[in-house]
Design a protein around this motif. Structure first.
Motif, mmCIF file in Angstrom:
data_model
loop_
_atom_site.group_PDB
_atom_site.id
_atom_site.type_symbol
_atom_site.label_atom_id
_atom_site.label_comp_id
_atom_site.label_asym_id
_atom_site.label_seq_id
_atom_site.Cartn_x
_atom_site.Cartn_y
_atom_site.Cartn_z
ATOM 1 N N CYS A 7 61.730 -7.709 -19.268
ATOM 2 C CA CYS A 7 63.114 -7.623 -19.713
ATOM 3 C C CYS A 7 63.863 -6.683 -18.774
ATOM 4 N N TYR A 8 65.064 -7.084 -18.369
ATOM 5 C CA TYR A 8 65.836 -6.239 -17.460
ATOM 6 C C TYR A 8 67.188 -5.854 -18.066
ATOM 7 N N ASP A 9 67.138 -5.631 -19.379
ATOM 8 C CA ASP A 9 68.313 -5.171 -20.107
ATOM 9 C C ASP A 9 67.950 -3.800 -20.690
ATOM 10 N N ILE A 10 68.559 -2.763 -20.140
ATOM 11 C CA ILE A 10 68.152 -1.401 -20.507
ATOM 12 C C ILE A 10 68.372 -1.119 -21.996
ATOM 13 N N ARG A 11 69.405 -1.688 -22.584
ATOM 14 C CA ARG A 11 69.662 -1.457 -24.017
ATOM 15 C C ARG A 11 68.568 -2.088 -24.869
ATOM 16 N N GLU A 12 68.079 -3.217 -24.408
ATOM 17 C CA GLU A 12 66.990 -3.889 -25.121
ATOM 18 C C GLU A 12 65.696 -3.063 -24.980
ATOM 19 N N LEU A 13 65.412 -2.615 -23.760
ATOM 20 C CA LEU A 13 64.198 -1.822 -23.511
ATOM 21 C C LEU A 13 64.202 -0.538 -24.357
ATOM 22 N N ALA A 14 65.383 0.038 -24.517
ATOM 23 C CA ALA A 14 65.499 1.321 -25.217
ATOM 24 C C ALA A 14 65.373 1.191 -26.741
ATOM 25 N N LYS A 15 65.138 -0.009 -27.223
ATOM 26 C CA LYS A 15 64.885 -0.145 -28.668
ATOM 27 C C LYS A 15 63.489 0.362 -29.027
ATOM 28 N N SER A 16 62.675 0.595 -28.004
ATOM 29 C CA SER A 16 61.343 1.164 -28.225
ATOM 30 C C SER A 16 61.222 2.468 -27.450
ATOM 31 N N ASN A 17 60.464 3.391 -27.990
ATOM 32 C CA ASN A 17 60.195 4.644 -27.291
ATOM 33 C C ASN A 17 58.682 4.739 -27.081
ATOM 34 N N LEU A 18 58.260 4.453 -25.856
ATOM 35 C CA LEU A 18 56.830 4.308 -25.597
ATOM 36 C C LEU A 18 56.219 5.537 -24.913
ATOM 37 N N HIS A 19 56.835 6.682 -25.144
ATOM 38 C CA HIS A 19 56.281 7.942 -24.621
ATOM 39 C C HIS A 19 56.746 9.074 -25.535
ATOM 40 N N VAL A 20 55.923 9.349 -26.542
ATOM 41 C CA VAL A 20 56.269 10.366 -27.546
ATOM 42 C C VAL A 20 55.051 11.266 -27.783
ATOM 43 N N HIS A 21 55.277 12.573 -27.728
ATOM 44 C CA HIS A 21 54.203 13.548 -27.964
ATOM 45 C C HIS A 21 54.270 14.076 -29.387
ATOM 46 N N GLY A 217 61.630 -3.754 -8.567
ATOM 47 C CA GLY A 217 60.831 -4.256 -9.686
ATOM 48 C C GLY A 217 61.363 -5.572 -10.241
ATOM 49 N N LYS A 218 62.674 -5.662 -10.348
ATOM 50 C CA LYS A 218 63.297 -6.903 -10.846
ATOM 51 C C LYS A 218 63.014 -8.059 -9.893
ATOM 52 N N GLU A 219 63.140 -7.755 -8.596
ATOM 53 C CA GLU A 219 62.926 -8.784 -7.576
ATOM 54 C C GLU A 219 61.489 -9.305 -7.630
ATOM 55 N N VAL A 220 60.559 -8.375 -7.797
ATOM 56 C CA VAL A 220 59.132 -8.718 -7.802
ATOM 57 C C VAL A 220 58.706 -9.318 -9.146
ATOM 58 N N GLY A 221 59.378 -8.905 -10.226
ATOM 59 C CA GLY A 221 59.043 -9.425 -11.551
ATOM 60 C C GLY A 221 58.084 -8.537 -12.322
ATOM 61 N N VAL A 222 58.252 -7.218 -12.232
ATOM 62 C CA VAL A 222 57.363 -6.322 -12.982
ATOM 63 C C VAL A 222 57.878 -6.146 -14.414
ATOM 64 N N VAL A 223 57.023 -5.585 -15.251
ATOM 65 C CA VAL A 223 57.408 -5.252 -16.628
ATOM 66 C C VAL A 223 57.730 -3.757 -16.686
ATOM 67 N N PHE A 224 58.866 -3.435 -17.290
ATOM 68 C CA PHE A 224 59.238 -2.031 -17.496
ATOM 69 C C PHE A 224 59.093 -1.679 -18.972
ATOM 70 N N HIS A 225 58.588 -0.475 -19.219
ATOM 71 C CA HIS A 225 58.575 0.101 -20.557
ATOM 72 C C HIS A 225 59.521 1.296 -20.543
ATOM 73 N N PHE A 226 60.066 1.635 -21.692
ATOM 74 C CA PHE A 226 61.004 2.747 -21.763
ATOM 75 C C PHE A 226 60.444 3.867 -22.637
ATOM 76 N N GLY A 227 60.619 5.103 -22.183
ATOM 77 C CA GLY A 227 60.191 6.238 -22.999
ATOM 78 C C GLY A 227 61.007 7.471 -22.683
ATOM 79 N N THR A 228 61.187 8.331 -23.680
ATOM 80 C CA THR A 228 61.949 9.567 -23.446
ATOM 81 C C THR A 228 61.043 10.756 -23.181
ATOM 82 N N ASP A 229 59.719 10.573 -23.278
ATOM 83 C CA ASP A 229 58.810 11.705 -23.125
ATOM 84 C C ASP A 229 59.193 12.765 -24.160
ATOM 85 N N ALA A 230 59.375 12.307 -25.403
ATOM 86 C CA ALA A 230 59.885 13.194 -26.456
ATOM 87 C C ALA A 230 58.893 14.287 -26.804
ATOM 88 N N HIS A 231 59.390 15.516 -26.783
ATOM 89 C CA HIS A 231 58.629 16.678 -27.238
ATOM 90 C C HIS A 231 59.312 17.306 -28.458
#
Ligand SMILES: [Zn+2]
Ligand SMILES: [Zn+2]
Length: 250
Positions: A7-21, A217-231
């Motif tokens: 997915c290359y829509d940042i608002r869509e990616l940000a619906k998940s937080n995949l880096h939380v401590h 990454g978009k050109e190559v077709g990678v998958v991005f995950h989004f995280g805030t590294d929340a502490h």
């Protein structure tokens, strides 16, 4: 395993937080307890949260800790629909050097790896302490890590923010990696099902690199995950800097 689809829509990616401590990570605030975190996840209407505590010592009881957190989660869920995934922020401390055993690695639900915590004593440093020296070391560590099939995602990839030897110019590391090398690394990640993290704080601090990495990454077709590294509970919010992020990730 990818948590999110390509997915290359940042608002869509940000619906998940995949880096939380949680507070199990010494650097996180004591408020980061599962009971409070579930409530906060519901308030923020997050779709998925990945719990990724540090694993900087081979004896870290990460699986036992995750089991306790899951138990608390199920007792305090109280209608919150957020899906919780229990992983770790694992450590690739050098080329082909990992602190987690294959057994621990296999048992985790999500394997987010850091390869650039160069500020820690446990991390291997390159002999050549120049920006290019660190860039080549980072590329070598990431190439081995991707091929090892240990990782689901790479945290704050390539960023030189933790390299003391670079002084005030932490961006020099990523400037020392040309587009063709980033393209090759991105293709390798894509071919081995490894996602790249968009780490909110680092993405904003190193905006030029983030934009370049995103476009390649978009050109190559990678998958991005989004995280805030929340502490902190406050920092679990993935949308607080969205206007800035939208200018970088177009
Ligand atoms: Zn990290
Ligand atoms: Zn982290």
């Amino acid at each position: 395993m990818y948590i999110r689809e390509k997915c290359y829509d940042i608002r869509e990616l940000a619906k998940s937080n995949l880096h939380v401590h949680t507070s199990f990570s010494g650097c996180a605030k004591p408020e980061m307890r599962m009971k409070e975190m579930v409530r906060r996840a519901g308030e923020l209407k997050l779709e998925v949260i990945a719990i990724t505590d540090h694993f900087n010592d081979p004896s870290t009881p990460i699986l036992e800790k995750n089991m306790c957190d899951r138990f608390v989660l199920e007792n305090y869920r109280d209608g919150v629909e957020t899906r919780f995934i229990f992983g770790a922020e694992l450590s690739a401390v050098g080329v082909g050097k990992y602190l987690d055993s294959p057994e621990v690695n296999r048992a985790l639900e999500y394997r987010l790896y850091s390869a650039n915590h160069y500020h820690l004593d446990i991390w291997e440093q390159p002999e050549d302490k120049s920006a290019r020296g660190y860039a080549l070391h980072t590329l070598a560590v990431l190439t081995e890590l991707i091929l090892s099939r240990r990782a689901d995602c790479i945290a704050h990839p390539c960023i030189g923010g933790y390299v003391h030897a670079l002084g005030d110019d932490k961006g020099s590391l990523t400037r020392a990696i040309p587009d063709n090398e980033l393209g090759d690394l991105s293709s390798l990640a894509r071919d081995n099902n490894v996602a790249w993290e968009i780490n909110e704080g680092e993405a904003i601090e190193f905006a030029d690199f983030s934009e370049r990495f995103w476009n390649i990454g978009k050109e190559v077709g990678v998958v991005f995950h989004f995280g805030t590294d929340a502490h902190t509970l406050q920092n679990m919010d993935t949308f607080k800097n969205m206007s800035v992020l939208e200018k970088i990730f177009k």
